[in-house]
Design an enzyme around this catalytic site. Sequence first.
Site, PDB file in Angstrom:
ATOM      1  CG  LEU A 142       4.462  36.484  57.220  1.00 24.04           C
ATOM      2  CD1 LEU A 142       3.772  37.828  56.986  1.00 24.04           C
ATOM      3  CD2 LEU A 142       5.453  36.196  56.099  1.00 24.04           C
ATOM      4  CG  ASP A 143      10.914  35.412  60.495  1.00 23.37           C
ATOM      5  OD1 ASP A 143      10.526  34.257  60.740  1.00 23.37           O
ATOM      6  OD2 ASP A 143      11.939  35.676  59.836  1.00 23.37           O
ATOM      7  NE  ARG A 144       7.379  40.321  68.781  1.00 22.55           N
ATOM      8  CZ  ARG A 144       7.189  40.060  70.061  1.00 22.55           C
ATOM      9  NH1 ARG A 144       7.717  38.994  70.604  1.00 22.55           N
ATOM     10  NH2 ARG A 144       6.472  40.856  70.817  1.00 22.55           N
TER      11      ARG A 144
END
Length: 308
Positions: A142-144
């Site tokens: 997942l993106d940050r």
Amino acid sequence: MKASASNRQTRESAAKVFPVTEPAELLPFLLKNVTNAGRNSIKSMLSRGQIAVNGKPETAYNYQLQTGQTVTLSKEKVIEAPPLIGLSILHEDEHLLVVVKDAGLLSIASDKETDLTAYRQLTAHVRADGNEFNRIFVVHRLDRDTSGVMMFAKSEEVQQLLQNSWQETVKERTYVALVEGMLKKPEGTISSWLKESKTLKMYSSHYPNDGLHAVTHYKVIQSNRNFSLLEVSLETGRKNQIRVHMEDIGHPIVNDKKYGSKSRAINRLGLHARVLSFVHPKTGALLRFETEIPKMFLNPFREGFTAK
């Protein structure tokens, strides 16, 4: 090499791990599974902190075990797993970990940050029984700035099984997205070919078959003239796919400056991985994990709301 193998055998013999296959109280579970120790001996191990559930020492005889947990019996006092920051475990068994990640926490290390990541914290978690050979393996990311459900494997074999059959194994992968503006259609599908620019920004190509095919489905949950809350499901899992597609249709995700947002109605990216459902690669069981919609995603629809 021989010395390393010997050390590993010594560590493995010092701790025994028992998977929980059905709900049970801790003491009866231990009496059933630890065949070389009597009732008083097991009670002593509990009081000395030699018994752990999912890496955390447990002393209560009547602790209620749940299917999928692991019970560890150590010859020495169990090393307690360090507290997880921005991360909580939804499910753990001998093959995989399912967690929910907060916005702002990296999934794995980047060039700029190598310490506080989901990967590093979970590695410490699985080594809390003293076995330094325990590892975890990245299955997806997942993106940050995206929160929500994600999964890690506990072996390279399970990682490969999941990655090689991802489209067939994953039955549901649903996000909620807070976007700018009111969509004209209550539901729809966005399809494009994604490429990455030299500045590492993903974009949709104007030409068919030019890049990686990406398909996103959306449905409006709630909306007003300024914002819409969407349920988004992925047919493909490309980098930044939802963020690019929302920009493509003129409704960028709130607080996503990289992909066209001008609104800061909430103080984080308006994207959350809410549901993950998949077939367990070893047991064949269908598992489903659902989290709540982040409360701040609902703020723009409350009476009197004003964006800062």
